[in-house]
Design an enzyme around this catalytic site. Sequence first.
Site, short mmCIF file in Angstrom:
data_model
loop_
_atom_site.label_atom_id
_atom_site.label_comp_id
_atom_site.label_asym_id
_atom_site.label_seq_id
_atom_site.Cartn_x
_atom_site.Cartn_y
_atom_site.Cartn_z
N ASP A 133 -0.98 -6.17 -0.29
CA ASP A 133 -1.41 -5.63 0.99
C ASP A 133 -2.92 -5.50 1.05
O ASP A 133 -3.56 -5.05 0.09
CB ASP A 133 -0.82 -4.23 1.19
CG ASP A 133 0.53 -4.24 1.89
OD1 ASP A 133 0.92 -5.30 2.42
OD2 ASP A 133 1.18 -3.19 1.92
N GLU A 160 9.39 -4.45 10.46
CA GLU A 160 9.81 -3.15 9.95
C GLU A 160 10.27 -2.20 11.06
O GLU A 160 9.61 -2.08 12.10
CB GLU A 160 8.69 -2.47 9.17
CG GLU A 160 9.08 -1.11 8.62
CD GLU A 160 8.09 -0.50 7.64
OE1 GLU A 160 8.34 0.63 7.18
OE2 GLU A 160 7.09 -1.17 7.33
N ASP A 211 0.82 -1.20 0.00
CA ASP A 211 0.00 0.00 0.00
C ASP A 211 0.86 1.26 0.00
O ASP A 211 0.35 2.37 -0.11
CB ASP A 211 -0.99 0.00 1.15
CG ASP A 211 -0.35 -0.15 2.52
OD1 ASP A 211 0.90 -0.15 2.61
OD2 ASP A 211 -1.09 -0.28 3.51
N SER A 212 2.19 1.07 0.05
CA SER A 212 3.11 2.18 -0.17
C SER A 212 2.91 2.81 -1.54
O SER A 212 3.36 3.93 -1.80
CB SER A 212 4.56 1.72 -0.02
OG SER A 212 4.81 0.55 -0.79
#
Length: 274
Positions: free
Chosen positions: A90, A189, A51-52
């Site tokens: 995602d 992350e 979704d980045s």
Amino acid sequence: MSTPAPNAKRRLTAPAARARKGGVPLVMVTAYSATMARLVDPAVDMILVGDSLAMVEHGMPSTLGAGLDLMIAHGKAVVSASETAMVVVDLPFGAYESGPADAFRAAARVMAEAGCDAVKLEGGTHMAETIRFLSDRGVPVVAHIGLTPQAVNALGGFRSQGHDDAAREKILADARAVAEAGAFAVVVEGVVAPLGKAITEAIDIPTIGIGASAECDGQVLVLEDLLGLTPRAPRFVKRYAELGQAVSQAVGAYADEVRARTFPGEEHTYKPRG
């Protein structure tokens, strides 16, 4: 049922990815388009349609604007242009947090319409029930813990995690919970390196680090970051190329030739027949 051709290319599967725990590290990159997917597919094990893309491709301030339809459209493009890499898409913010049933509906849409191999969702202990629900119904799940971008507002920004004992214990508990719930891998992350190593040692599924530790069972980066196509990149990114400069130079040269009327040249134009 027909038998596949002996040399037919096969994508990496969830069981095969899980079996890489402690073995050859898994290589994952993001890709959001058919063009990029075609280029990276031969070199990587997994492609993440993250979704980045909301920030990288659409100029949004965070990942929160990536809706389900947008993720499916980009996922379908990546699947169509790749052959051997596992494609993970995602689940976007708002598509799964309300409960397991809603999460399953969203995941079913993504897998059926995009044709991907797995979905990824953010969250640790509080998402364990949802991960179990999806896994029990045939949806391969990659979990995501540590710095979770969809929670950027609650976290107070994109900040590294695990700097005190309480934070470290919580993230370790998250890792154990998602592994026990049935996730076949977990993205870790933005955590301090010793914690990334500790998580990798504590659970029996592969850890895929991004700003975590070299001791993780794999690594993932945003493709545009590693190619030098973004103006800024986080501390954990290594630039493997500076393609942004090359693009600017190429387009600048094209613009100069158009304005000077030296492009198109004779070799770029069509001649009348006869």
